[in-house]
Design a protein around this motif. Sequence first.
Motif, mmCIF file in Angstrom:
data_model
loop_
_atom_site.group_PDB
_atom_site.id
_atom_site.type_symbol
_atom_site.label_atom_id
_atom_site.label_comp_id
_atom_site.label_asym_id
_atom_site.label_seq_id
_atom_site.Cartn_x
_atom_site.Cartn_y
_atom_site.Cartn_z
ATOM 1 N N ARG A 1 10.719 21.703 31.156
ATOM 2 C CA ARG A 1 9.761 21.828 31.893
ATOM 3 C C ARG A 1 9.260 23.443 31.794
ATOM 4 N N GLY A 49 7.811 24.128 28.494
ATOM 5 C CA GLY A 49 6.591 23.602 28.385
ATOM 6 C C GLY A 49 5.524 24.521 28.942
ATOM 7 N N SER A 67 3.968 21.296 31.981
ATOM 8 C CA SER A 67 5.570 21.062 32.023
ATOM 9 C C SER A 67 6.037 20.460 31.003
ATOM 10 N N GLY A 68 5.202 19.562 30.410
ATOM 11 C CA GLY A 68 5.663 18.522 29.533
ATOM 12 C C GLY A 68 5.116 18.797 27.952
ATOM 13 N N PRO A 128 7.280 11.944 31.172
ATOM 14 C CA PRO A 128 6.385 13.249 31.195
ATOM 15 C C PRO A 128 5.995 13.333 32.483
ATOM 16 N N PRO A 129 5.830 14.511 33.158
ATOM 17 C CA PRO A 129 5.577 14.819 34.397
ATOM 18 C C PRO A 129 4.095 14.320 34.749
#
Length: 314
Positions: free
Chosen positions: A47, A50, A86-87, A188-189
């Motif tokens: 994260r 990313g 963050s992904g 994924p977030p």
Amino acid sequence: MSLPITGDGRFWALAFLGLGFPACLALAWIGLPGESPSTSALAVGGRLAGIAAFLGLGLAALALATRGRAALFALLCFPASLAAASGPDGPVLALAALAAALLSPRPMTGRHGSARRAGAALAIALVVLARPACAPLVGMLLVPFPPPGRRVRAWRERLPLAALALLPALLPAFLPALLPAASPGLPPPGAAGGGLVSLPVPLPGFLTGVWAAALLVPPVALRRGPLPPRAERLWLSGCALLGLWLAVLPQALAPAGGLGGMQARDLLPLAPMLILAFARGRIGTAAALRWPALLPVLAAALDAVVLPMIALRA
């Protein structure tokens, strides 16, 4: 009301870094409690990587754009964008924004123009490699349309770049062994949010209203400067519609049917095409920044305050 900072990419870049970074961290933190202990360290590192890529590419886009900086800032600081930061979807969106920023000068001639177009082709190729449905982004490489006397030379230079940028879309069909399988342990977030929201937590109502104003008011209030030619607007809008169709079609043809798996981050990389199509050119060299352009900054500032508070409670 006006501020003498228009055209200064440092203002938008610093605003993006100062306001987007805490919001990205907050949304990444909210998504961590669901990770298992065995994957938490890997999840944190992934994260953070990313977020760093998203912020770095976004800073470059805002610094290099000559038109549409406020719109690019709003796109990058949109809550769904921050949730995707963050992904793997975050760098994809930032690369699409960077490509549009590199292609924003009008006219784009000389050595710097060639370098900008080559950089945009590389950014689009990386986006297409990650998301083949974003292949219509290649259409940005063909604008601005050349004048009649230079069309043959212009197409001779641009079409090979467009073909190279489009080539990664063919790799899944011809080289499946080179594509690594997705890791099932790291969702994924934002996936927990579902639907088109793409957020791990619902936004407060007042923040949703502020973002609605930040996205709708500036295009109506900021009408100074010339629009790109109609042919370019139609071309880029058509490319965006084609990208939307390519993104929606697999969902509609899935065995379950419907669009239940579609999320906002699937469509956000197409937005830079519309920004490039409708961003107005500046009048003169010292035009001032009017207050409607600051509405996305206000919305991002509220994100930077509200989202960390939500993360602390979560």
